[in-house]
Design a protein around this motif. Structure first.
Motif, PDB file in Angstrom:
ATOM      1  N   GLN A 142      41.497  41.123  43.079  1.00  0.00           N
ATOM      2  CA  GLN A 142      41.665  41.149  41.629  1.00  0.00           C
ATOM      3  C   GLN A 142      41.268  39.712  41.386  1.00  0.00           C
ATOM      4  O   GLN A 142      40.699  39.235  40.350  1.00  0.00           O
ATOM      5  CB  GLN A 142      42.935  41.492  40.903  1.00  0.00           C
ATOM      6  N   LYS A 143      41.633  38.828  42.014  1.00  0.00           N
ATOM      7  CA  LYS A 143      41.573  37.333  41.781  1.00  0.00           C
ATOM      8  C   LYS A 143      40.054  37.165  41.875  1.00  0.00           C
ATOM      9  O   LYS A 143      39.576  36.137  40.987  1.00  0.00           O
ATOM     10  CB  LYS A 143      42.601  36.709  42.745  1.00  0.00           C
ATOM     11  N   SER A 144      39.342  37.650  42.912  1.00  0.00           N
ATOM     12  CA  SER A 144      38.157  37.198  43.098  1.00  0.00           C
ATOM     13  C   SER A 144      37.264  37.964  42.087  1.00  0.00           C
ATOM     14  O   SER A 144      36.095  37.430  41.702  1.00  0.00           O
ATOM     15  CB  SER A 144      37.467  37.662  44.415  1.00  0.00           C
ATOM     16  N   LEU A 145      37.503  39.111  41.488  1.00  0.00           N
ATOM     17  CA  LEU A 145      36.930  39.594  40.362  1.00  0.00           C
ATOM     18  C   LEU A 145      37.076  38.870  39.133  1.00  0.00           C
ATOM     19  O   LEU A 145      36.026  38.619  38.508  1.00  0.00           O
ATOM     20  CB  LEU A 145      37.458  41.152  40.250  1.00  0.00           C
ATOM     21  N   LEU A 146      37.984  38.395  39.031  1.00  0.00           N
ATOM     22  CA  LEU A 146      38.317  37.632  37.813  1.00  0.00           C
ATOM     23  C   LEU A 146      37.335  36.213  38.009  1.00  0.00           C
ATOM     24  O   LEU A 146      36.949  35.666  37.038  1.00  0.00           O
ATOM     25  CB  LEU A 146      39.828  37.088  37.619  1.00  0.00           C
ATOM     26  N   SER A 147      37.599  35.638  39.231  1.00  0.00           N
ATOM     27  CA  SER A 147      36.889  34.395  39.249  1.00  0.00           C
ATOM     28  C   SER A 147      35.435  34.370  39.026  1.00  0.00           C
ATOM     29  O   SER A 147      34.514  33.601  38.539  1.00  0.00           O
ATOM     30  CB  SER A 147      37.264  33.550  40.632  1.00  0.00           C
ATOM     31  N   THR A 148      34.783  35.352  39.733  1.00  0.00           N
ATOM     32  CA  THR A 148      33.354  35.630  39.460  1.00  0.00           C
ATOM     33  C   THR A 148      32.971  36.066  38.090  1.00  0.00           C
ATOM     34  O   THR A 148      31.985  35.667  37.691  1.00  0.00           O
ATOM     35  CB  THR A 148      32.661  36.816  40.447  1.00  0.00           C
ATOM     36  N   CYS A 149      33.861  36.891  37.417  1.00  0.00           N
ATOM     37  CA  CYS A 149      33.563  36.988  35.876  1.00  0.00           C
ATOM     38  C   CYS A 149      33.554  35.768  35.345  1.00  0.00           C
ATOM     39  O   CYS A 149      32.737  35.534  34.412  1.00  0.00           O
ATOM     40  CB  CYS A 149      34.597  38.097  35.274  1.00  0.00           C
ATOM     41  N   MET A 150      34.412  34.948  35.247  1.00  0.00           N
ATOM     42  CA  MET A 150      34.552  33.739  34.908  1.00  0.00           C
ATOM     43  C   MET A 150      33.414  32.835  35.044  1.00  0.00           C
ATOM     44  O   MET A 150      33.109  31.825  34.353  1.00  0.00           O
ATOM     45  CB  MET A 150      35.860  33.123  35.172  1.00  0.00           C
ATOM     46  N   GLU A 151      33.061  32.685  36.346  1.00  0.00           N
ATOM     47  CA  GLU A 151      31.906  32.067  36.570  1.00  0.00           C
ATOM     48  C   GLU A 151      30.507  32.304  35.988  1.00  0.00           C
ATOM     49  O   GLU A 151      29.778  31.387  35.542  1.00  0.00           O
ATOM     50  CB  GLU A 151      31.717  31.899  38.394  1.00  0.00           C
TER      51      GLU A 151
END
Length: 80
Positions: A46-55
């Protein structure tokens, strides 16, 4: 009661419809943290999904609106 005539007014309902592009990812990450007693090693997906969305959102394709006060001052100059 009410607004004074001739004053500038910002409608707060107009800004309520802005899109929140990473809200789903953030909610899933925060709920995972809540379920796992704030241990983010268990929520790495979930953390990686959030960071890719924010990037993806921070790219150069976003158009800046400028500040609300700038636009209000610009409108006020036109009335005089």
């Amino acid at each position: 009661m009410g607004r004074k005539p001739g004053t500038l007014y910002v409608n707060p309902k107009k800004f309520g419809s802005l899109q929140k592009p990473c809200a789903k990812e953030m909610i899933t990450f925060l709920s995972c943290l809540a379920l796992n007693q704030n241990k983010d090693d268990k929520c790495s997906r979930q953390k990686s999904l959030l960071s890719t969305c924010m990037e993806a959102q921070s790219g150069k394709n976003r158009k800046s609106w400028g500040s609300v006060n700038y636009h209000l001052q610009k409108l006020n100059r036109g009335k005089k």
